[in-house]
Scaffold this motif. Sequence first.
Motif, PDB file in Angstrom:
ATOM      1  N   MET A   1    -122.289 -58.428  91.038  1.00 12.28           N
ATOM      2  CA  MET A   1    -120.943 -58.569  91.569  1.00 12.28           C
ATOM      3  C   MET A   1    -120.011 -59.104  90.482  1.00 12.28           C
ATOM      4  O   MET A   1    -120.342 -60.065  89.789  1.00 12.28           O
ATOM      5  CB  MET A   1    -120.964 -59.544  92.746  1.00 12.28           C
ATOM      6  CG  MET A   1    -119.618 -59.697  93.413  1.00 12.28           C
ATOM      7  SD  MET A   1    -119.624 -60.964  94.709  1.00 12.28           S
ATOM      8  CE  MET A   1    -119.680 -62.453  93.758  1.00 12.28           C
ATOM      9  N   PHE A   2    -118.885 -58.448  90.359  1.00 10.18           N
ATOM     10  CA  PHE A   2    -117.911 -58.860  89.351  1.00 10.18           C
ATOM     11  C   PHE A   2    -117.062 -60.011  89.882  1.00 10.18           C
ATOM     12  O   PHE A   2    -116.481 -59.917  90.960  1.00 10.18           O
ATOM     13  CB  PHE A   2    -117.016 -57.671  88.994  1.00 10.18           C
ATOM     14  CG  PHE A   2    -115.932 -57.982  88.003  1.00 10.18           C
ATOM     15  CD1 PHE A   2    -116.218 -58.124  86.657  1.00 10.18           C
ATOM     16  CD2 PHE A   2    -114.623 -58.143  88.419  1.00 10.18           C
ATOM     17  CE1 PHE A   2    -115.220 -58.409  85.732  1.00 10.18           C
ATOM     18  CE2 PHE A   2    -113.613 -58.432  87.508  1.00 10.18           C
ATOM     19  CZ  PHE A   2    -113.910 -58.564  86.164  1.00 10.18           C
ATOM     20  N   VAL A   3    -117.003 -61.095  89.123  1.00 11.84           N
ATOM     21  CA  VAL A   3    -116.132 -62.216  89.467  1.00 11.84           C
ATOM     22  C   VAL A   3    -115.005 -62.251  88.435  1.00 11.84           C
ATOM     23  O   VAL A   3    -115.252 -62.507  87.251  1.00 11.84           O
ATOM     24  CB  VAL A   3    -116.905 -63.553  89.437  1.00 11.84           C
ATOM     25  CG1 VAL A   3    -115.958 -64.721  89.703  1.00 11.84           C
ATOM     26  CG2 VAL A   3    -118.028 -63.541  90.451  1.00 11.84           C
ATOM     27  N   PRO A   4    -113.776 -61.945  88.855  1.00 11.75           N
ATOM     28  CA  PRO A   4    -112.671 -61.948  87.902  1.00 11.75           C
ATOM     29  C   PRO A   4    -112.301 -63.372  87.506  1.00 11.75           C
ATOM     30  O   PRO A   4    -112.335 -64.293  88.332  1.00 11.75           O
ATOM     31  CB  PRO A   4    -111.524 -61.283  88.677  1.00 11.75           C
ATOM     32  CG  PRO A   4    -111.861 -61.491  90.108  1.00 11.75           C
ATOM     33  CD  PRO A   4    -113.349 -61.591  90.213  1.00 11.75           C
ATOM     34  N   LEU A   5    -111.972 -63.549  86.233  1.00 11.57           N
ATOM     35  CA  LEU A   5    -111.576 -64.875  85.755  1.00 11.57           C
ATOM     36  C   LEU A   5    -110.113 -64.917  85.308  1.00 11.57           C
ATOM     37  O   LEU A   5    -109.409 -65.860  85.610  1.00 11.57           O
ATOM     38  CB  LEU A   5    -112.471 -65.300  84.584  1.00 11.57           C
ATOM     39  CG  LEU A   5    -113.964 -65.439  84.890  1.00 11.57           C
ATOM     40  CD1 LEU A   5    -114.727 -65.773  83.615  1.00 11.57           C
ATOM     41  CD2 LEU A   5    -114.215 -66.501  85.957  1.00 11.57           C
ATOM     42  N   GLU A   6    -109.694 -63.910  84.595  1.00  4.36           N
ATOM     43  CA  GLU A   6    -108.348 -63.983  84.007  1.00  4.36           C
ATOM     44  C   GLU A   6    -107.798 -62.580  83.798  1.00  4.36           C
ATOM     45  O   GLU A   6    -108.558 -61.621  83.618  1.00  4.36           O
ATOM     46  CB  GLU A   6    -108.443 -64.724  82.652  1.00  4.36           C
ATOM     47  CG  GLU A   6    -107.139 -64.943  81.929  1.00  4.36           C
ATOM     48  CD  GLU A   6    -106.133 -65.751  82.727  1.00  4.36           C
ATOM     49  OE1 GLU A   6    -105.382 -65.141  83.524  1.00  4.36           O
ATOM     50  OE2 GLU A   6    -106.092 -66.978  82.572  1.00  4.36           O
ATOM     51  N   ARG A   7    -106.480 -62.472  83.821  1.00  5.54           N
ATOM     52  CA  ARG A   7    -105.845 -61.195  83.503  1.00  5.54           C
ATOM     53  C   ARG A   7    -105.884 -60.997  81.994  1.00  5.54           C
ATOM     54  O   ARG A   7    -105.623 -61.926  81.214  1.00  5.54           O
ATOM     55  CB  ARG A   7    -104.391 -61.187  83.982  1.00  5.54           C
ATOM     56  CG  ARG A   7    -104.270 -61.302  85.493  1.00  5.54           C
ATOM     57  CD  ARG A   7    -102.821 -61.327  85.913  1.00  5.54           C
ATOM     58  NE  ARG A   7    -102.213 -60.011  85.700  1.00  5.54           N
ATOM     59  CZ  ARG A   7    -100.894 -59.818  85.588  1.00  5.54           C
ATOM     60  NH1 ARG A   7    -100.070 -60.841  85.658  1.00  5.54           N
ATOM     61  NH2 ARG A   7    -100.417 -58.611  85.397  1.00  5.54           N
ATOM     62  N   LEU A   8    -106.178 -59.774  81.579  1.00  8.92           N
ATOM     63  CA  LEU A   8    -106.293 -59.480  80.145  1.00  8.92           C
ATOM     64  C   LEU A   8    -105.014 -59.834  79.394  1.00  8.92           C
ATOM     65  O   LEU A   8    -105.057 -60.287  78.256  1.00  8.92           O
ATOM     66  CB  LEU A   8    -106.624 -57.993  79.935  1.00  8.92           C
ATOM     67  CG  LEU A   8    -107.982 -57.539  80.474  1.00  8.92           C
ATOM     68  CD1 LEU A   8    -108.137 -56.037  80.299  1.00  8.92           C
ATOM     69  CD2 LEU A   8    -109.107 -58.287  79.777  1.00  8.92           C
ATOM     70  N   ILE A   9    -103.886 -59.650  80.046  1.00  6.94           N
ATOM     71  CA  ILE A   9    -102.601 -59.881  79.380  1.00  6.94           C
ATOM     72  C   ILE A   9    -102.424 -61.355  78.969  1.00  6.94           C
ATOM     73  O   ILE A   9    -101.648 -61.674  78.077  1.00  6.94           O
ATOM     74  CB  ILE A   9    -101.444 -59.406  80.289  1.00  6.94           C
ATOM     75  CG1 ILE A   9    -100.174 -59.225  79.491  1.00  6.94           C
ATOM     76  CG2 ILE A   9    -101.244 -60.329  81.460  1.00  6.94           C
ATOM     77  CD1 ILE A   9     -99.079 -58.502  80.255  1.00  6.94           C
ATOM     78  N   ASN A  10    -103.185 -62.245  79.604  1.00  2.00           N
ATOM     79  CA  ASN A  10    -103.066 -63.679  79.303  1.00  2.00           C
ATOM     80  C   ASN A  10    -103.994 -64.145  78.179  1.00  2.00           C
ATOM     81  O   ASN A  10    -103.961 -65.307  77.783  1.00  2.00           O
ATOM     82  CB  ASN A  10    -103.362 -64.503  80.551  1.00  2.00           C
ATOM     83  CG  ASN A  10    -102.298 -64.295  81.603  1.00  2.00           C
ATOM     84  OD1 ASN A  10    -101.147 -64.036  81.282  1.00  2.00           O
ATOM     85  ND2 ASN A  10    -102.683 -64.397  82.864  1.00  2.00           N
ATOM     86  N   GLY A  92    -110.652 -53.236  85.698  1.00  2.00           N
ATOM     87  CA  GLY A  92    -109.210 -53.105  85.803  1.00  2.00           C
ATOM     88  C   GLY A  92    -108.516 -53.921  84.717  1.00  2.00           C
ATOM     89  O   GLY A  92    -108.883 -53.823  83.548  1.00  2.00           O
ATOM     90  N   ASP A  93    -107.564 -54.740  85.112  1.00  2.00           N
ATOM     91  CA  ASP A  93    -106.837 -55.544  84.127  1.00  2.00           C
ATOM     92  C   ASP A  93    -107.384 -56.965  84.042  1.00  2.00           C
ATOM     93  O   ASP A  93    -106.685 -57.872  83.609  1.00  2.00           O
ATOM     94  CB  ASP A  93    -105.344 -55.567  84.469  1.00  2.00           C
ATOM     95  CG  ASP A  93    -105.064 -56.334  85.756  1.00  2.00           C
ATOM     96  OD1 ASP A  93    -106.019 -56.565  86.541  1.00  2.00           O
ATOM     97  OD2 ASP A  93    -103.896 -56.699  85.983  1.00  2.00           O
ATOM     98  N   ARG A  94    -108.641 -57.152  84.440  1.00  2.00           N
ATOM     99  CA  ARG A  94    -109.228 -58.497  84.467  1.00  2.00           C
ATOM    100  C   ARG A  94    -110.454 -58.598  83.578  1.00  2.00           C
ATOM    101  O   ARG A  94    -111.219 -57.642  83.452  1.00  2.00           O
ATOM    102  CB  ARG A  94    -109.684 -58.867  85.882  1.00  2.00           C
ATOM    103  CG  ARG A  94    -108.646 -58.679  86.960  1.00  2.00           C
ATOM    104  CD  ARG A  94    -107.711 -59.828  87.008  1.00  2.00           C
ATOM    105  NE  ARG A  94    -106.552 -59.485  87.826  1.00  2.00           N
ATOM    106  CZ  ARG A  94    -105.843 -60.365  88.499  1.00  2.00           C
ATOM    107  NH1 ARG A  94    -106.165 -61.633  88.470  1.00  2.00           N
ATOM    108  NH2 ARG A  94    -104.792 -59.990  89.187  1.00  2.00           N
TER     109      ARG A  94
END
Length: 99
Positions: A1-10, A92-94
């Motif tokens: 399961m993917f746990v998102p941590l941060e947006r790539l843009i940051n 995605g973007d994460r």
Amino acid sequence: MFVPLERLINLNEGYRRTFQVDGRSLLLLVVDNQPLLLVDSCPHKGAPLNTATLAGNVLRCQRHGIEFQLPDGLPLQASCPGLSMLKVAYEGDRIGIDV
Ligand code: FES
């Protein structure tokens, strides 16, 4: 399961933030434009590494001064184990981690 941590843009150079995932404290940081994820606990005596100093690619634990080279996490003092580096995942973007 993917746990998102941060947006790539940051994820800019110098980025550093801790996250709690499954009861573990993880540290995400960007060094040489490369996102690195590791367990936020010094392998020497468990001090948090979110306050460690970074000089070039060397992370220095504040508590007793042991240094680790990044991105591999190897200790510069042979008496200490290396950092617990974790594999990042992307969706995605994460950026995040697969658990
Ligand atoms: S706890 Fe990090 S150097 Fe001792």
